[in-house]
Design an enzyme around this catalytic site. Structure first.
Site, PDB file in Angstrom:
ATOM      1  N   ARG A 233       0.848  -1.180   0.000  1.00  0.00           N
ATOM      2  CA  ARG A 233       0.000   0.000   0.000  1.00  0.00           C
ATOM      3  C   ARG A 233       0.891   1.239   0.000  1.00  0.00           C
ATOM      4  NH1 ARG A 233      -3.183  -3.015  -1.459  1.00  0.00           N
ATOM      5  NH2 ARG A 233      -5.298  -3.474  -0.699  1.00  0.00           N
ATOM      6  N   GLU A 262      -2.762   8.144  -4.435  1.00  0.00           N
ATOM      7  CA  GLU A 262      -3.134   7.243  -5.514  1.00  0.00           C
ATOM      8  C   GLU A 262      -4.565   7.533  -5.941  1.00  0.00           C
ATOM      9  OE1 GLU A 262      -3.787   2.486  -5.857  1.00  0.00           O
ATOM     10  OE2 GLU A 262      -1.843   3.100  -5.038  1.00  0.00           O
ATOM     11  N   HIS A 281      -1.204   0.339  -9.887  1.00  0.00           N
ATOM     12  CA  HIS A 281      -1.846  -0.642  -9.000  1.00  0.00           C
ATOM     13  C   HIS A 281      -2.311  -1.846  -9.825  1.00  0.00           C
ATOM     14  CE1 HIS A 281      -3.821  -0.750  -4.788  1.00  0.00           C
ATOM     15  NE2 HIS A 281      -3.566  -1.983  -5.211  1.00  0.00           N
TER      16      HIS A 281
END
Length: 315
Positions: A233, A262, A281
């Site tokens: 993360r 993000e 991602h």
């Protein structure tokens, strides 16, 4: 439709729709009635008698309509977004999809390590300019790799690194349990774990312990030829500190599949750094996603019938 045994809720994951998941479940549970909800009204109606629901999430309204629900099978590995206390109050067990991402994310990690060792990102830039100019490279073979987080993904990474004859160091919450790595440290020994590693792979969940784990001090502890690989993360890494270290070549590079913030804004300085590779991602993408989710679900339906402990149970 008759009362469903398994209800597939509305969802799209990695470009895959619920019809694919429903089909995969039917293949594994041919004697079960598997329904696929297409509208909110259908969800509320079908969940009333469903024994198992499968999906990304379930809200309070939908849960209140579920009279016979025994299991909510989350199709994500993370379940922090779920109303877990509410599900527990309703007597609904919750499982996650831990293990689904092991093969594809492990390949992404190893590929990122090789790409930085062989400087493929530099080759792509030179190719775009039609520039024939040699450059120095390194090898993953024989290096030291620190894997932070030894869950299903971390273990899959370690497994795939075996053929590279690397030394591995693991970091986990309970180091006394050991692990698949040559050495195992606790999170309170994170700096000691990464100090000799040419590659530091983040494969841990985002918790209060791991938030900001890779800060300026940690980056300065790492070797100058180290590469940080983050498939965990974004907030585990202090982005500003990472930009500073990369700009000043204090570490060799970073391969980031997740960022903080993000999505990464178009004007963010990370985009302009030649020693950073960024993917959106994307490490979790695989056409096998629903097949693996269906495998876990079919196993858990059998366990539910037998009264056995559920696989990947989190509530």
């Amino acid at each position: 439709m008759s009362d469903p045994d398994v209800l597939v809720l509305r969802q799209t994951i990695h470009g895959l729709g619920p019809d694919e998941l429903a089909a995969a479940i039917r293949e594994r549970l041919p004697d079960a009635t598997v329904a696929r909800a297409r509208t909110p009204a259908e969800e509320r109606d079908l969940i009333r008698t469903a024994r198992v629901a499968v999906g990304l999430t379930i809200d309070e309204e939908l849960l209140a309509a579920a009279e016979e629900l025994e299991l909510f099978a989350c199709v994500f590995a993370g379940t922090g977004h779920l109303p877990r206390d509410l599900l527990d109050d309703h007597g609904v067990a919750v499982t996650n999809a831990s293990g689904v991402h092991g093969p594809n994310i492990a390949e992404h990690v190893v590929g990122s390590m090789i790409a930085h060792a062989r400087q493929f990102h530099r080759a792509y830039r030179q190719q775009s300019r039609r520039e024939w100019r040699t450059y120095e490279t390194t090898e993953v073979y024989g290096s030291t790799v620190a894997v932070v987080g030894l869950g299903a993904i971390g273990q899959a990474v370690v497994d795939r690194l075996a053929s590279f004859d690397v030394d591995t160091v693991g970091v986990r919450y309970s180091p006394e349990k050991g692990g698949p790595t040559d050495e195992v440290y606790g999170f309170d020994e994170f700096h000691e774990a990464v100090t000799d590693a040419e590659y530091v792979v983040l494969a841990c969940p985002l918790t209060e312990t791991t938030r900001g784990l890779v800060d300026a001090d940690a980056l300065r502890t790492m070797r100058p030829d180290a590469v940080l690989v983050n498939i965990a993360r974004g907030p585990i890494v202090d982005t500003d500190a990472l930009v500073t270290e990369l700009r000043n070549n204090r570490i060799r590079g970073a391969a980031l599949d997740v960022t903080d913030p993000e999505p990464l804004p178009e004007d963010h300085p990370l985009w302009g750094l030649s020693n950073a590779t960024i993917t959106p991602h994307n490490a979790g993408h695989t056409p096998e996603y629903y097949e693996r989710v269906a495998d876990i679900l079919a196993d858990n339906v059998a366990r539910l019938d037998a009264g056995d402990e559920l696989r990947n149970r989190v509530v």
